[in-house]
Structures are given as structure tokens and as C-alpha cells.
Design an enzyme around this catalytic site. Structure first.
Site, PDB file in Angstrom:
ATOM      1  CG  HIS A 383       2.573  -7.228  -6.645  1.00  0.00           C
ATOM      2  ND1 HIS A 383       3.074  -8.327  -7.269  1.00  0.00           N
ATOM      3  CD2 HIS A 383       3.375  -7.012  -5.589  1.00  0.00           C
ATOM      4  CE1 HIS A 383       4.126  -8.754  -6.609  1.00  0.00           C
ATOM      5  NE2 HIS A 383       4.323  -7.974  -5.586  1.00  0.00           N
ATOM      6  CB  CYS A 696       8.928  10.388  -0.753  1.00  0.00           C
ATOM      7  SG  CYS A 696       9.965   8.963  -0.410  1.00  0.00           S
TER       8      CYS A 696
END
Ligand code: PEP
Ligand code: MG
Length: 766
Positions: A383, A696
Site C-alpha cells: 500500500h 493503462c
């Protein structure tokens, strides 16, 4: 040997009230008292070391006491001795792991033997005259995972030294390490260079590209123990017990805290509680205090032992627990010294955050003020890495020992492109780095000049360049980078940085602000992509054998519809009548897309019934992240309003190479002909049905890759905002037809990757 040095198990703290023991303790205290005196007297480093060896030999009544210190990472040198030949000082050297001294240093464990020559690895050093001594005891001089040297006593006896002598020598070694840290042994004729002052280069892994120069800001600055000695053992024992009581209370409070729903966090706190209540831990520290250490020094001695053990333990679970003990010791040291994580240190103007690891919420709190980040642990998919990427802050992960080496305020250069960190760099290195950064700034300026022009290739076509985003803070980049829109808005970041599920209202407000900031430009919101590497702190973690292939993304959304429906409602409401673009992640087969799309249409109907205004238009797309979807029925391509290739995942499944595994993640080139041919197939299928297609994944932001994707037929690429300039610059100079020819030629010739051919062509273009 004085009568006081008695036999005892190494880590078993002595029972109180024992007469012989108190003799031992007073022996230790006397030795430490004399050490303190010696250290207080003005002297140069070498002189001090000489005095200390004499003093230890005298107090312990051993004919030999020697101090070996590291000259460099691999070499130990005899720096002072009482009893061995003086000519050997600064001459006798050994490699790490060589001889008994080298073995003590390498293993960070004591060696205690009555017959040194018979020990495996023994190396005879004739210049020292040590052949007449049979017994050998060496203990590491180390501090918090940092190896500094070895302290040795030797005698003519043929028996090992008593356990108490081992223990006492460890206490002395700890004091030496502490004093070395405080610079007690540097100066004229220095035996030891000042710690934390020389240049260090650490090699880690790339977490986020980019370069940064700045000064170290330790996320958890270490507590400085300024005085390892204590006169009044009772007072120190009292301080320690009081601090431990406060620690226990604070851990209990954390455990009863309301927002500790996460099992992992609970596990850590339970481990804290276990250690905080461990009688053995407290007794060992009390025993150290009784031998003359201050409370802080006693805590640090335990912490050093735990760190040394941590290095030896292969079991990841046990290592984690030892980490917990390390954290707990830090907390205890803060309580004892009053040094907090935020006190005493000013934030440098150009902070480079250094931490063992950091949570996404904490990282966000530092925000964009950081120039760079260096983590001792971490992974590309962590994260923290996701947030660093979102904030476009250069990040190096797995920089081993950085938290041990770095001090607050140290100068540091972060090379996020190569994964290098230069701590306290030499001026020549700093100058070269400055030049590199200046060149990059120049390039950025060049890119700024083409911000408003389209990415039109030579003789056309024009490629649409979108940016990837995930935080409100990213939106200003839409203007500054010249992106055409947001091709991927990763909505999970809003979920990851919180301690509980955000509410529908909060999300709707956020999505609305995102659209406000986009000011009419298209934003493709990707629904929650959790599971695999992205685990929500408040969701029960799944114990899956292979999370990347497990219950993640749309699979969670379809099975547990509550959260996805809530998010879809928030998106519809946040649109406030404006056009809305939604894409579903990780679609592996047609039915998943159909079901997700139907859920969205149901929610539209429901919202309308509830009286909410519907978006002016709706685009519903799918992310192609598994090879299977490229072979879905034509009806899927007809139904999807657009398709976006999630190259990060697609590549890992195409090559069966974990995107988070450093060993394999770069093994297969994106420009490998198989992968390009596969992309060509996807382009063809979308062309057949006129389905808009974009790419992407991270690779879209790499200029050469982007050029090849465009040559293969991609007309929309979505990337980090910082990549838009370099990609546009290259596209505008390139003729896609020529690039395509180069690619096709390389394929025809059986190349494994088209990269060499494309790079050659680019070089010819100048
Ligand atoms: C991808 O997989 O390429 C992608 C864009 O999604 P993420 O990196 O968030 O998994
Ligand atoms: Mg993905």
C-alpha cells in the site's frame, strides 16, 4: 578470577537475594564504574581503547583482553590489546567469518571454549603470540543490528569461562558499542572511525521511479542513550518498572481500542502484550541494571540481542514476532527517555523519509512534502508503494539496513530509477547526481512546452494520453501534465487508507469533487479492486494459497454485492447528472462483465426511483487483465463500451511471472514478441467491433513501450502524470508506420524481443 563470577545459564536472569550473585553484580558494577571513569578522562580514541583492555583484563583477572573493530564491512582489525604482542595491534586482520574472532562477528554470538585451537575455524595468528592461551571467549560488540567489532578475553586455563564472565563481558561490550556510537573512540590516532559519518551506498529495489536529493527524516527516530551507566541501581530499577507499567497500560488501551478490527493488527498487539508481560524480559533487564547499566541501556541491550536473533531466524512468523519485540523496546525507550517520535527533530526542507515500513495512512499524512522515500522492507505492490506512486514520490524499497545506517538530517540521494540510495555521499557522487537531476529538470521544461499540444505522431495518428490517478491530490496533475483525461481512477486507495469502510455519502462527495476537478474531462472510475496485494485493513483477510489468482476484484464484488452496490450508488450520485464512466476490474469471462454491468443498470433504476438525478450518459467498460478475456465471444466486445488493458496484471498472467516477486518480475520483457503479438490480437478484436481500447498499466508510461503499443494499434494510453511529457515527446517525433515495420521485421527474424531493433532505430533517429 574473582570469586564473584559464578556459573549460570546465559539468558537465565539471576534470582535475587543470592549472596554469590550479589558478589558477581558488584564485580560487574565495579568494572563498569572503572570503565566510566576511564571514558570520562580526556584522551584520544586509541589511548582509551588501550586503557579499557588493561582495565578489563585486570578486573576479570585474565591475562589477555583484546578489542577487534571493523575496518570495513568485511575486515576486522586488532585495535587494542592487553596481553598479546603490541606489534600486532593494527596489523592483525581477519575477514568476517575467518578465525574465531571472525566467527563471533559473523554470527553475532559469543564463542566460549577451553581449547581454542581445537575449535572449527580456528586460525593461528603467530604475530600475536597467542599460542600459549588455550581458553578463548569472544563476544560481539554490536548495537541494534549494527556490528562494530569483537571483545575477547583469553587465558591459559583449559576450561571455558564461567557463564557469568560471558554475561559480564556482554555488558561491557554493550557499553563499548554505546560509547562508540557516541564517538568516544575517535580522534587523533583513531582506532575507530566515527560511526554514521562515512558515505554508504545501499542497493534496494525500485518502488517508484524518479530521483530525489534531500535530508533524512526518520519515520521513527531512534532513541539516543546518552549514558549507559547508572550509580543508583534502585532508582534505575524503579524507573524501568514504572515505564514497563505504563507500557502495559498503553498496550491494553490499544487492544481495547474500538477500531482494532483487523486481525493482523490484533496479533501484533497481542504479541506486544505478551512481551510486555513477559517476566523473563523484565528480569533480564533488571539483571543488567544490577550490573551497572542504566535502564535505557538495559532495554537497548535486550533489543540488540533480539535484533541479532532476528537475523538468524529463518521462520518468517518468528521474525515478525521479534520485530514486534523490537517495536515494543522502542516504545519503552521513548517512555524512559521522553524522546517521542515527533519531538526534537525539525522537518528538513527537503525530507527523504526513511522507515522500516510504513502504512498508507501514515504516508499520506506526510503527503507531497516528501522528496523521496526509502524503506527497509516493502514490496512493489504494498500500500505504501501504491500511495508513493499516486503521490509520484521516488521510492526505493528493500534497502537493507537503511534504518540502522541513517541518522536524522543525513544527506541522502535516492535513485528511484535504479533502486540505489547514497547516504552521506562523497561530493563527487553528489555532483554527478546533481547533474543528472539538472538534466531531468531540463527535460521536464522541454515537456512543459509541449503540454498543450496533442500527441500527434509524424504523419498521424494522434494518440490520446490519459493519466492514472487514485487520490484527490492527483487531480491538479490533470492540468500540469496536459493529460487528456483520467484513464484509470483507482478507487481502492480511498478504502485502503481508512480504518473502516467509507460511507456512501463520503464516497459520493469524493467522486463529485473528482469530477469537479476534472472540469469536464473524462474520468474512468474503476470499481473497487481489492484482494491479492490490496487487502483492506478492516476486512477479514482470506487465507488463500495464491492470492493473485484468488478471490479478488470483480470476484469479490459479484460475491459480496453490498459494497459494490454501495459504491455504484455513490458513483451515480457523485456524477450529479454529469457523464459517468465506470470500468470493472479483472474481468475473466463474459458473464462477469454482464453481471457487473447489470448490477450497475439495476442501481441506476433504483436511484432514479429514489429521485436522484441520473448521469447524462453512461459508459461501461471492462479491464482486460487476464488472457482469457481476449478470447471472449464477440458479444462481449460488442457489449463493452470500452476495454482497458491492465498490463500489470495481464503481463504477470501471460508470462506466469508474479508482478511482486523481485526474482521474476523483470524476467520477461514487455516488448517480447509473444506479448506484442497478443496485444495485436486484442487490438484486432476491438477493431472488429469498433470497441475503444486503451492500455493503462505501468508500461504505458515508458516511452519506448508506449511507442510500440501505439505502433501495434493502441490509440489511448493511460499513465502516471509524470510520464505524459516524455511519452508525448517521443510520439511526436516518431512515424508509427516505420516503427511498425521495425517491429514486424524483428518478429519475422525470430527475435525474442523487439527492443534491440527499436532502440537501434531510435538511435539512428538521433
Ligand atoms: C493493471 O493491472 O495493469 C492495473 C492498471 O491495475 P493495478 O495495477 O491497479 O492492478
Ligand atoms: Mg490490475
Amino acid at each position: 578470577m574473582p570469586s564473584g563470577w559464578r556459573k549460570r545459564g546465559r539468558y537465565a536472569p539471576p534470582a535475587t537475594g543470592d549472596r554469590a550473585l550479589s558478589d558477581t553484580q558488584s564485580g560487574s558494577r565495579r568494572l563498569l564504574g572503572r570503565l566510566r571513569q576511564a571514558l570520562a578522562e580526556p584522551a584520544e580514541g586509541q589511548e582509551r581503547l588501550d586503557r579499557i583492555t588493561g582495565l578489563i583484563a585486570e578486573e576479570m583477572r585474565t591475562p589477555v583482553c583484546s578489542i577487534y573493530l571493523f575496518r570495513d564491512d568485511e575486515t576486522l582489525e586488532l585495535c587494542a590489546t592487553e596481553g598479546l604482542k603490541a606489534e600486532a595491534v593494527h596489523k592483525t586482520r581477519m575477514r568476517l567469518g575467518e578465525g574465531l574472532v571472525g566467527k563471533v562477528a559473523a554470527s553475532t554470538q559469543p564463542i566460549n571454549t577451553g581449547n581454542a585451537p581445537s575449535e572449527a575455524g580456528f586460525r593461528y595468528m603467530p604475530e600475536t603470540g597467542e599460542e600459549i592461551y588455550s581458553a578463548f571467549l569472544g563476544v560481539p560488540i554490536q548495537r541494534l543490528g549494527e556490528r562494530m567489532g569483537v571483545l575477547v578475553v583469553q587465558s591459559k586455563k583449559h576450561t571455558p569461562f564461567d557463564d557469568d564472565v560471558v554475561y559480564a563481558l556482554e555488558v561491557v561490550a554493550m557499553v563499548l558499542a554505546e560509547m562508540a556510537e557516541l564517538g568516544a573512540f575517535i580522534g587523533e590516532g583513531a582506532a575507530m572511525s566515527a560511526p554514521h559519518q562515512h558515505a554508504v551506498m545501499l542497493r534496494g529495489n525500485v518502488g517508484q521511479e524518479g530521483s530525489a536529493m534531500g535530508h533524512v527524516l526518520l519515520h521513527e527516530p531512534r532513541v539516543v542513550v546518552t549514558n549507559p551507566f547508572a550509580d543508583d541501581a534502585e532508582a534505575e530499577l524503579h524507573r524501568l518498572r514504572e515505564a514497563v507499567d505504563r507500557l502495559r497500560i498503553s498496550v491494553d488501551e490499544m487492544l481495547t481500542g474500538t477500531d482494532v478490527a483487523d486481525k493482523d493488527q490484533r496479533d501484533v498487539l497481542e504479541a506486544y502484550r505478551m512481551f510486555a508481560n513477559s517476566k523473563g524480559w523484565l528480569r533480564r533487564m533488571e539483571a543488567d541494571i544490577n550490573r551497572g547499566l542504566s535502564a535505557e541501556a538495559a532495554v537497548e541491550k535486550e533489543q540488540t540481542t533480539a535484533r541479532a536473533r532476528m537475523e538468524q531466524v529463518p521462520d518468517p512468523y518468528l521474525r515478525e514476532r521479534l520485530h514486534d519485540l523490537d517495536d515494543l523496546s522502542n516504545r519503552l525507550l521513548r517512555l524512559l527517555t521522553g524522546q517521542g517520535s515527533s519531538t526534537g527533530v525539525d522537518m528538513p526542507d527537503d525530507p527523504v523519509l526513511v522507515a522500516r515500513n510504513i502504512g498508507p495512512g501514515e504516508l499520506l499524512a506526510y503527503g507531497r512534502s516528501l522528496r523521496g522515500i526509502v524503506l527497509e522492507e516493502g514490496s512493489v505492490g504494498s500500500h505504501a508503494a501504491i500511495v508513493a506512486r499516486a503521490l509520484a514520490i521516488p521510492l526505493v524499497i528493500n534497502a537493507e539496513r537503511i534504518t540502522t545506517e541513517a541518522l536524522n538530517g543525513d544527506r541522502v540521494l535516492v535513485d528511484g530509477d535504479q533502486g540505489f540510495v547514497h547516504l552521506r555521499p562523497e561530493e563527487t557522487v553528489a555532483a554527478a547526481f546533481r547533474d543528472k537531476m539538472a538534466m531531468m529538470t531540463k527535460a521536464q521544461e522541454r515537456y512543459a512546452s509541449i503540454r498543450r499540444v496533442p500527441a500527434t505522431t509524424v504523419y498521424g495518428p494522434t494518440i490520446r494520453l490519459d493519466m492514472n490517478a487514485g487520490l484527490m491530490a492527483d487531480l491538479p496533475s490533470l492540468r500540469s501534465s496536459g493529460a487528456d483525461g483520467v484513464g484509470l481512477f483507482r478507487t481502492e486507495l480511498q478504502f485502503l487508507v481508512r480504518s473502516k469502510f467509507p460511507s456512501r455519502g463520503e464516497l459520493a462527495a469524493l467522486y463529485s469533487r473528482v469530477l469537479d476537478a476534472a472540469n469536464g474531462k473524462r474520468v474512468a472510475f474503476r470499481t473497487l479492486d481489492i484482494g491479492s496485494d490490496k487487502v483492506l485493513p478492516y476486512m477479514k483477510p482470506q487465507d488463500e494459497p495464491n492470492p493473485a489468482l484468488g478471490w479478488r476484484a470483480i470476484r469479490v464484488g459479484l460475491d459480496k454485492q453490498g459494497v459494490m452496490r454501495m459504491q455504484l450508488q455513490a458513483l451515480i450520485r457523485g456524477a450529479k447528472g454529469r457523464p459517468l464512466t465506470i470500468m470493472f476490474p479483472f474481468i475473466a469471462q463474459f458473464d462477469e462483465f454482464r453481471a457487473a454491468r447489470q448490477m450497475l443498470l439495476d442501481e441506476m433504476e433504483r436511484e432514479e426511483k429514489l429521485g436522484h438525478v441520473l448521469p447524462k450518459s453512461l459508459e461501461v467498460g471492462a479491464m482486460l487483465e487476464t488472457p482469457s478475456l481476449a478470447f471472449a465471444p464477440i458479444q462481449f466486445f460488442e457489449l463493452a463500451d470500452f476495454i482497458s488493458v491492465g498490463g500489470n496484471d495481464l503481463k504477470q498472467f501471460f508470462f506466469a511471472a508474479d508482478r511482486e516477486n523481485e526474482r521474476v518480475r523483470r524476467r520477461y520483457d514487455t516488448l517480447n514478441v509473444s506479448f506484442l503479438t497478443f496485444l495485436e490480437w486484442i487490438v484486432m478484436r476491438c477493431r472488429e467491433t469498433k470497441t475503444p481500447l486503451s492500455f493503462c498499466g505501468e508500461d504505458a508510461g515508458r516511452p519506448v513501450e508506449a511507442l510500440c503499443f501505439a505502433a501495434m494499434g493502441f490509440r489511448t494510453l493511460s499513465m502516471r502524470p509524470a510520464s505524459i511529457g516524455p511519452v508525448k515527446h517521443l510520439l511526436r517525433r516518431s512515424n508509427l508506420a516505420e516503427v511498425r515495420e521495425i517491429i514486424d521485421d524483428a518478429r519475422a527474424q525470430g527475435a525474442q524481443s523487439v527492443r534491440p531493433a527499436v532502440m537501434d532505430w531510435l538511435r539512428q533517429q538521433g
